[in-house]
Enzyme design. Structure first.
Site, short mmCIF file in Angstrom:
data_model
loop_
_atom_site.label_atom_id
_atom_site.label_comp_id
_atom_site.label_asym_id
_atom_site.label_seq_id
_atom_site.Cartn_x
_atom_site.Cartn_y
_atom_site.Cartn_z
N ARG A 29 0.84 -1.20 0.00
CA ARG A 29 0.00 0.00 0.00
C ARG A 29 0.87 1.25 0.00
O ARG A 29 1.87 1.33 0.73
CB ARG A 29 -0.95 -0.01 1.21
N ILE A 31 2.17 4.79 0.88
CA ILE A 31 2.21 5.45 2.19
C ILE A 31 1.42 6.76 2.18
O ILE A 31 0.99 7.24 3.23
CB ILE A 31 3.70 5.67 2.61
N VAL A 96 10.22 8.18 -7.21
CA VAL A 96 11.07 7.04 -6.83
C VAL A 96 11.53 6.33 -8.10
O VAL A 96 10.70 5.83 -8.87
CB VAL A 96 10.31 6.06 -5.91
N HIS A 100 7.51 1.26 -10.87
CA HIS A 100 6.35 0.82 -10.08
C HIS A 100 5.07 1.13 -10.81
O HIS A 100 4.97 2.14 -11.51
CB HIS A 100 6.35 1.45 -8.68
P1 AMP Z 1 6.00 8.14 -8.16
O1 AMP Z 1 5.69 9.59 -7.98
O2 AMP Z 1 5.28 7.53 -9.34
O3 AMP Z 1 7.49 7.87 -8.18
O4 AMP Z 1 5.38 7.41 -6.90
C1 AMP Z 1 6.13 7.07 -5.78
C2 AMP Z 1 5.13 6.64 -4.75
O5 AMP Z 1 5.80 5.96 -3.73
C3 AMP Z 1 4.35 7.79 -4.12
O6 AMP Z 1 2.97 7.62 -4.34
C4 AMP Z 1 4.72 7.68 -2.64
O7 AMP Z 1 3.66 8.02 -1.78
C5 AMP Z 1 5.13 6.23 -2.53
N1 AMP Z 1 6.04 5.91 -1.45
C6 AMP Z 1 7.21 6.53 -1.15
N2 AMP Z 1 7.80 5.94 -0.09
C7 AMP Z 1 6.98 4.93 0.28
C8 AMP Z 1 7.03 3.95 1.32
N3 AMP Z 1 8.06 3.90 2.20
N4 AMP Z 1 6.01 3.07 1.42
C9 AMP Z 1 4.98 3.11 0.56
N5 AMP Z 1 4.88 4.01 -0.45
C10 AMP Z 1 5.87 4.91 -0.59
#
Ligand code: AMP
Length: 114
Positions: A29, A31, A96, A100
């Site tokens: 899920r 965060i 990130v 994903h």
């Molecule tokens: P993006 O902007 O497509 O790179 O999405 C990165 C996603 O990773 C964002 O929706 C963040 O909220 C999520 N995210 C970052 N760190 C974590 C974490 N430790 N656990 C779960 N989701 C995360």
């Protein structure tokens, strides 16, 4: 590629609410959920962006999409519908740099995206 926080989640060095795992991928899920259901499906292999997907990844990417659909069914959002998103680099809003797939659902989505 530089390691990201997702590598730590894969190695279980960082907690996450994991909803699915197999030898090739992990789903957990988000965060900061942007919808009632917001799950990230990630490959265990470090692939930085959609630009780095090669033909060798075709089966993996297909399996990730099928897994997303299976999770959507489990979450009870398959019938109403959901959105699958891969953000790529700056204009795509990728924060990130570990590939994903976002699974978003539980509310109507707007189009076009912002
Ligand atoms: P993006 O902007 O497509 O790179 O999405 C990165 C996603 O990773 C964002 O929706 C963040 O909220 C999520 N995210 C970052 N760190 C974590 C974490 N430790 N656990 C779960 N989701 C995360």
């Amino acid at each position: 590629m530089a390691e990201t926080i997702f590598s730590k989640i894969i190695r279980k060095e960082m907690p996450a609410d994991i909803v699915y795992e197999d030898d090739r991928m992990l789903a957990f899920r988000d965060i900061t959920p942007q919808a009632p259901t917001h799950i990230l499906i990630i490959p265990k292999e470090e692939i930085a962006t959609a630009n780095d997907i090669t033909p060798e990844h075709d089966e993996l990417i297909g399996a990730m999409v099928r897994t997303a659909a299976t999770i959507a069914e489990r979450e009870g959002i398959a019938g109403d519908g959901y959105r699958l998103v891969i953000n790529c680099n700056g204009h795509g809003g990728q924060a990130v740099h570990h590939l994903h797939l976002h699974l978003l659902g539980g509310r109507p989505m707007t189009w076009p995206p912002g």
